[in-house]
Design a protein around this motif. Sequence first.
Motif, PDB file in Angstrom:
ATOM      1  N   ALA A  20       0.759  -1.217   0.023  1.00 28.96           N
ATOM      2  CA  ALA A  20       0.294   0.070  -0.156  1.00 28.96           C
ATOM      3  C   ALA A  20       0.863   0.898  -0.338  1.00 28.96           C
ATOM      4  N   TYR A  21       2.072   1.879  -1.092  1.00 27.41           N
ATOM      5  CA  TYR A  21       2.698   2.773  -1.170  1.00 27.41           C
ATOM      6  C   TYR A  21       3.240   2.598  -2.314  1.00 27.41           C
ATOM      7  N   GLN A  22       3.459   3.654  -2.677  1.00 27.23           N
ATOM      8  CA  GLN A  22       4.110   3.586  -4.545  1.00 27.23           C
ATOM      9  C   GLN A  22       5.255   4.334  -4.573  1.00 27.23           C
ATOM     10  N   GLY A  23       6.159   5.664  -3.162  1.00 25.87           N
ATOM     11  CA  GLY A  23       7.242   5.744  -3.066  1.00 25.87           C
ATOM     12  C   GLY A  23       8.487   5.022  -3.396  1.00 25.87           C
ATOM     13  N   ASP A  24       9.610   5.728  -3.338  1.00 29.22           N
ATOM     14  CA  ASP A  24      10.807   5.684  -3.498  1.00 29.22           C
ATOM     15  C   ASP A  24      11.996   5.101  -2.377  1.00 29.22           C
ATOM     16  N   ARG A  25      10.873   5.798  -1.042  1.00 29.38           N
ATOM     17  CA  ARG A  25      10.921   5.133   0.460  1.00 29.38           C
ATOM     18  C   ARG A  25      10.870   4.414   1.048  1.00 29.38           C
ATOM     19  N   LEU A  26      10.753   2.982   0.792  1.00 26.29           N
ATOM     20  CA  LEU A  26       9.694   2.145   1.140  1.00 26.29           C
ATOM     21  C   LEU A  26      11.671   1.603   1.256  1.00 26.29           C
ATOM     22  N   ALA A  27      11.440   0.906   2.845  1.00 21.53           N
ATOM     23  CA  ALA A  27      12.878   0.278   3.608  1.00 21.53           C
ATOM     24  C   ALA A  27      12.100  -1.533   3.682  1.00 21.53           C
ATOM     25  N   GLY A  28      13.493  -2.308   3.959  1.00 20.06           N
ATOM     26  CA  GLY A  28      13.374  -3.751   3.599  1.00 20.06           C
ATOM     27  C   GLY A  28      13.531  -4.035   5.502  1.00 20.06           C
ATOM     28  N   ILE A  29      12.677  -4.623   6.169  1.00 21.93           N
ATOM     29  CA  ILE A  29      13.101  -4.573   7.601  1.00 21.93           C
ATOM     30  C   ILE A  29      13.803  -6.645   7.885  1.00 21.93           C
ATOM     31  N   ASP A  30      14.511  -6.599   7.850  1.00 15.39           N
ATOM     32  CA  ASP A  30      14.968  -7.988   8.507  1.00 15.39           C
ATOM     33  C   ASP A  30      16.087  -8.106   9.531  1.00 15.39           C
ATOM     34  N   GLU A  31      16.331  -9.686  10.140  1.00 13.95           N
ATOM     35  CA  GLU A  31      16.870  -9.901  11.463  1.00 13.95           C
ATOM     36  C   GLU A  31      17.512 -10.884  10.996  1.00 13.95           C
ATOM     37  N   VAL A  32      18.787 -11.055  12.292  1.00 12.06           N
ATOM     38  CA  VAL A  32      19.339 -12.505  12.423  1.00 12.06           C
ATOM     39  C   VAL A  32      19.448 -12.539  13.706  1.00 12.06           C
ATOM     40  N   GLY A  33      19.873 -13.397  14.133  1.00  5.41           N
ATOM     41  CA  GLY A  33      20.350 -13.713  15.603  1.00  5.41           C
ATOM     42  C   GLY A  33      19.406 -13.795  17.051  1.00  5.41           C
ATOM     43  N   ARG A  34      17.870 -14.455  16.503  1.00  2.00           N
ATOM     44  CA  ARG A  34      17.365 -14.683  17.418  1.00  2.00           C
ATOM     45  C   ARG A  34      17.186 -16.209  18.250  1.00  2.00           C
ATOM     46  N   GLY A  35      17.686 -17.156  17.454  1.00  2.00           N
ATOM     47  CA  GLY A  35      17.623 -18.090  17.919  1.00  2.00           C
ATOM     48  C   GLY A  35      19.435 -18.407  18.476  1.00  2.00           C
ATOM     49  N   PRO A  36      20.236 -17.960  18.206  1.00  2.00           N
ATOM     50  CA  PRO A  36      21.874 -18.542  19.116  1.00  2.00           C
ATOM     51  C   PRO A  36      21.683 -18.226  20.952  1.00  2.00           C
ATOM     52  N   LEU A  37      22.916 -18.608  21.247  1.00  2.00           N
ATOM     53  CA  LEU A  37      22.821 -18.360  22.771  1.00  2.00           C
ATOM     54  C   LEU A  37      23.972 -17.357  23.371  1.00  2.00           C
ATOM     55  N   VAL A  38      24.721 -16.719  22.368  1.00  2.00           N
ATOM     56  CA  VAL A  38      25.170 -15.714  22.484  1.00  2.00           C
ATOM     57  C   VAL A  38      25.367 -14.343  21.006  1.00  2.00           C
ATOM     58  N   GLY A  39      25.320 -13.461  21.978  1.00  2.00           N
ATOM     59  CA  GLY A  39      25.671 -12.251  21.397  1.00  2.00           C
ATOM     60  C   GLY A  39      24.612 -11.290  20.603  1.00  2.00           C
ATOM     61  N   SER A  40      24.677 -10.386  20.020  1.00  2.00           N
ATOM     62  CA  SER A  40      23.507  -9.530  20.301  1.00  2.00           C
ATOM     63  C   SER A  40      22.666 -10.548  18.681  1.00  2.00           C
ATOM     64  N   VAL A  41      21.091 -10.115  18.571  1.00  2.00           N
ATOM     65  CA  VAL A  41      20.572  -9.921  17.604  1.00  2.00           C
ATOM     66  C   VAL A  41      20.612  -8.403  16.720  1.00  2.00           C
ATOM     67  N   VAL A  42      20.786  -9.367  15.526  1.00  2.00           N
ATOM     68  CA  VAL A  42      20.760  -8.058  14.613  1.00  2.00           C
ATOM     69  C   VAL A  42      20.016  -7.801  13.463  1.00  2.00           C
TER      70      VAL A  42
END
Length: 211
Positions: A20-42
């Motif tokens: 529901a958007y037609q402009g050029d400022r559409l950002a895709g967002i994703d993450e890595v690191g929900r499952g590990p036992l150590v470190g940050s989620v990025v």
Amino acid sequence: MSVKVVMSSRTAQWPPLEIAYQGDRLAGIDEVGRGPLVGSVVAAAVILNPSKPIDGLTDSKKLTARKREALDGEIRQKALAYCVAEASAAEVDALNIYHATHLAMRRAIDGLTPAAEYLLVDGNRLPGHTLPGQAVVKGDLRHRAIAAASILAKVARDAQMVALDQRHPEYGFARHKGYPTTAHLAALEAHGPLPEHRQSFAPVKRQLALL
């Protein structure tokens, strides 16, 4: 008015993504690191530049490390904007992994210059940002901007695990990237938790209780 997007034949099992958007400022967002036992989620946020297309964007897990790293450089060179952010292991413990993941996503969104106007977030929940947007199940396979974000986040977190491996080679972080593999659990039992381990995660919590 909405825009329909079909990314490739790999997503034929999914209906066209209606945005529901037609402009050029559409950002895709994703993450890595929900499952590990150590470190940050990025998390990463990417606004692609329509005038500078990038071939080969897809879910980072479907790419080799070499291909991810090559695309990481190309995304950083060609994107209209990008930002990689994180929530620390301490924040994961304080907030829980769900809320820490959304915190990392909001930080990535807020770091975009120019700012985004609309968000496409991988998964089934928006991260609680003030900007409008939509959550997209299997989004890293269905939209190039989310795929680009997944690649930036994966490369960044893997680099953190390689750096941690150099400081603590006995844990094998470069191989398992902090996930609870048999080798990681054995190392955790043999050597105990590090300050970078997530103390609220059950295998780490069990080892801390034995100290």
